[in-house]
Design a protein around this motif. Sequence first.
Motif, PDB file in Angstrom:
ATOM      1  N   HIS A  55       0.827  -1.197   0.000  1.00 40.44           N
ATOM      2  CA  HIS A  55       0.000   0.000   0.000  1.00 40.44           C
ATOM      3  C   HIS A  55       0.868   1.256   0.000  1.00 40.44           C
ATOM      4  CE1 HIS A  55       1.214  -0.517   4.141  1.00 40.44           C
ATOM      5  NE2 HIS A  55       0.991   0.783   4.323  1.00 40.44           N
ATOM      6  N   LEU A  56       2.189   1.078   0.041  1.00 45.86           N
ATOM      7  CA  LEU A  56       3.090   2.213   0.212  1.00 45.86           C
ATOM      8  C   LEU A  56       3.346   2.957  -1.101  1.00 45.86           C
ATOM      9  CD1 LEU A  56       5.603   0.561   2.664  1.00 45.86           C
ATOM     10  CD2 LEU A  56       4.090   2.489   3.168  1.00 45.86           C
ATOM     11  N   PRO A  57       3.513   4.268  -1.023  1.00 46.11           N
ATOM     12  CA  PRO A  57       3.762   5.061  -2.229  1.00 46.11           C
ATOM     13  C   PRO A  57       5.164   4.842  -2.772  1.00 46.11           C
ATOM     14  CG  PRO A  57       3.936   6.442  -0.289  1.00 46.11           C
ATOM     15  CD  PRO A  57       3.467   5.096   0.188  1.00 46.11           C
ATOM     16  N   LEU A  58       5.379   5.292  -3.985  1.00 49.67           N
ATOM     17  CA  LEU A  58       6.636   5.065  -4.694  1.00 49.67           C
ATOM     18  C   LEU A  58       7.843   5.521  -3.884  1.00 49.67           C
ATOM     19  CD1 LEU A  58       7.595   4.079  -7.552  1.00 49.67           C
ATOM     20  CD2 LEU A  58       7.741   6.505  -8.164  1.00 49.67           C
ATOM     21  N   GLU A  59       7.762   6.689  -3.242  1.00 50.76           N
ATOM     22  CA  GLU A  59       8.919   7.245  -2.547  1.00 50.76           C
ATOM     23  C   GLU A  59       9.327   6.425  -1.323  1.00 50.76           C
ATOM     24  OE1 GLU A  59       5.412  10.034  -1.362  1.00 50.76           O
ATOM     25  OE2 GLU A  59       6.006   8.776  -3.067  1.00 50.76           O
ATOM     26  N   ARG A  60       8.482   5.498  -0.899  1.00 48.25           N
ATOM     27  CA  ARG A  60       8.854   4.638   0.234  1.00 48.25           C
ATOM     28  C   ARG A  60       9.060   3.183  -0.181  1.00 48.25           C
ATOM     29  NH1 ARG A  60       7.054   6.275   6.247  1.00 48.25           N
ATOM     30  NH2 ARG A  60       7.887   8.381   6.204  1.00 48.25           N
ATOM     31  N   ARG A  61       9.322   2.996  -1.457  1.00 45.09           N
ATOM     32  CA  ARG A  61       9.657   1.659  -1.966  1.00 45.09           C
ATOM     33  C   ARG A  61      11.107   1.652  -2.417  1.00 45.09           C
ATOM     34  NH1 ARG A  61       5.337   1.017  -6.474  1.00 45.09           N
ATOM     35  NH2 ARG A  61       3.631   2.169  -5.504  1.00 45.09           N
ATOM     36  N   ILE A  62      11.873   0.673  -1.936  1.00 47.23           N
ATOM     37  CA  ILE A  62      13.296   0.550  -2.232  1.00 47.23           C
ATOM     38  C   ILE A  62      13.544  -0.806  -2.880  1.00 47.23           C
ATOM     39  CG2 ILE A  62      15.615   0.445  -1.231  1.00 47.23           C
ATOM     40  CD1 ILE A  62      14.471   2.086   1.149  1.00 47.23           C
ATOM     41  N   GLY A  83      11.010   3.913  -5.805  1.00 48.85           N
ATOM     42  CA  GLY A  83      11.493   5.286  -5.716  1.00 48.85           C
ATOM     43  C   GLY A  83      12.996   5.364  -5.555  1.00 48.85           C
ATOM     44  N   THR A  84      13.601   4.304  -5.002  1.00 47.60           N
ATOM     45  CA  THR A  84      15.046   4.255  -4.804  1.00 47.60           C
ATOM     46  C   THR A  84      15.555   2.877  -5.200  1.00 47.60           C
ATOM     47  OG1 THR A  84      14.943   5.818  -2.948  1.00 47.60           O
ATOM     48  CG2 THR A  84      16.928   4.471  -3.125  1.00 47.60           C
ATOM     49  N   VAL A  85      16.662   2.849  -5.943  1.00 47.41           N
ATOM     50  CA  VAL A  85      17.289   1.593  -6.353  1.00 47.41           C
ATOM     51  C   VAL A  85      18.735   1.598  -5.878  1.00 47.41           C
ATOM     52  CG1 VAL A  85      18.007   0.145  -8.294  1.00 47.41           C
ATOM     53  CG2 VAL A  85      15.799   1.322  -8.367  1.00 47.41           C
ATOM     54  N   VAL A  86      19.115   0.554  -5.147  1.00 51.18           N
ATOM     55  CA  VAL A  86      20.491   0.387  -4.680  1.00 51.18           C
ATOM     56  C   VAL A  86      21.169  -0.648  -5.566  1.00 51.18           C
ATOM     57  CG1 VAL A  86      21.973  -0.272  -2.744  1.00 51.18           C
ATOM     58  CG2 VAL A  86      19.795   0.904  -2.317  1.00 51.18           C
ATOM     59  N   ARG A  97      15.680   7.638  -7.443  1.00 48.07           N
ATOM     60  CA  ARG A  97      17.037   7.787  -6.922  1.00 48.07           C
ATOM     61  C   ARG A  97      17.861   6.548  -7.240  1.00 48.07           C
ATOM     62  NH1 ARG A  97      13.450   8.583  -2.970  1.00 48.07           N
ATOM     63  NH2 ARG A  97      13.071  10.693  -2.148  1.00 48.07           N
ATOM     64  N   MET A  98      19.120   6.784  -7.605  1.00 53.43           N
ATOM     65  CA  MET A  98      20.065   5.692  -7.835  1.00 53.43           C
ATOM     66  C   MET A  98      21.141   5.789  -6.772  1.00 53.43           C
ATOM     67  SD  MET A  98      20.870   3.297 -10.244  1.00 53.43           S
ATOM     68  CE  MET A  98      21.464   2.095  -9.070  1.00 53.43           C
ATOM     69  N   VAL A  99      21.260   4.766  -5.930  1.00 50.12           N
ATOM     70  CA  VAL A  99      22.254   4.748  -4.864  1.00 50.12           C
ATOM     71  C   VAL A  99      23.300   3.688  -5.199  1.00 50.12           C
ATOM     72  CG1 VAL A  99      22.678   4.345  -2.415  1.00 50.12           C
ATOM     73  CG2 VAL A  99      20.579   5.501  -3.137  1.00 50.12           C
ATOM     74  N   LEU A 100      24.548   4.115  -5.393  1.00 45.25           N
ATOM     75  CA  LEU A 100      25.617   3.182  -5.720  1.00 45.25           C
ATOM     76  C   LEU A 100      26.290   2.675  -4.453  1.00 45.25           C
ATOM     77  CD1 LEU A 100      27.321   4.930  -8.794  1.00 45.25           C
ATOM     78  CD2 LEU A 100      25.602   3.108  -8.781  1.00 45.25           C
TER      79      LEU A 100
END
Length: 337
Positions: A55-62, A83-86, A97-100
């Motif tokens: 149920h979580l929005p994009l910005e809180r999905r990793i 919303g964020t990819v590590v 967001r792209m986190v290296l």
Amino acid sequence: MLVHVSSIHDIRRIFRQTPGNDGIWEDFRFVTGDTEHQADWFIGYDEPVPGCLTHLPLERRILITSEPYTIKYYPPVFLQQFGTVVSMAPIRGVSGRMVLGTGGLPWMYGLDQKPAPMPWQELVAGSQVAKTGEMSVVCSTKKMNLNQHRRLRFLGMLKEALGDRLTLFGRGSNPIEDKSDAINSFRYHLVLENNLIDNGWTEKLADPILGGAFPIVSGGENLADYFDPEGFRLIDTRKPRAAVETVLRILEEDPFEGAQAAMAENKRRLMMQHQFFPIAVNLIRTLAAHETQAPQRLPALKGFRSAAKPQWKKIVSVPKPLRPVLRDLYLSAAERG
């Protein structure tokens, strides 16, 4: 803070990487299901399980990826659900967001120990087995990418040079029940990563750090960003003959005893900083600190698309039977050192 983590892999097995062996790290609780829809954040590890809902929005999905692009393809339509990819290296198709950095792949050391996986307390205490062997390596016969092909060629050269001083373990040659069986009784452990990219280290390095063996590593060049360089050595298998000479020189110098303080520090860094739970917690705290307003929950549960390779990728790829032949020809021409 409640974190829903989902994976096509058995993610509950990594809960032993928390002090209570229960998926709790500081004030964060990680769970594999969210039937009450109370989670504050969602993490997909490699891929969420089929049919997983949030149920979580994009910005809180990793999304925390588990493989580099040379091993696994993550389609843009899949990546854009987060919303964020590590990832250890940049991936095309990420819209957020792209986190290296390392994603903290689960440790294999002690995971298949009988009758139960080795818990946190035993991992901290370390092995008491006498280190009567000189050097070991665990290596599969996979040839899914160029570097997997390269490492097998190098390993053959090193075995020829070292003979019985190097003990080989792996499926098809000298199988073991648990990774610790190939580490505990050896002073040195050869780490042959699937790739040579920065941030690309995996459980292949983590396991000897946990087991108290000095790692000799073929992998990315930025390991000193994570660990004390006095506690490991790097080799370059792109120049296999020079790499063999480097390994022989390291064994002759025998840094094992003098590196104990650095090795202990590297184990502390691994367990407390550079593994899945502290990585996830620190990332969530950073993301939460930059939120300008409370995220709105979705009105309905959303399912995830899979990360299956698209048909056109399969059509244009080189036929599997030809890949080893082409890689062998390339390496024979390219590797002169």
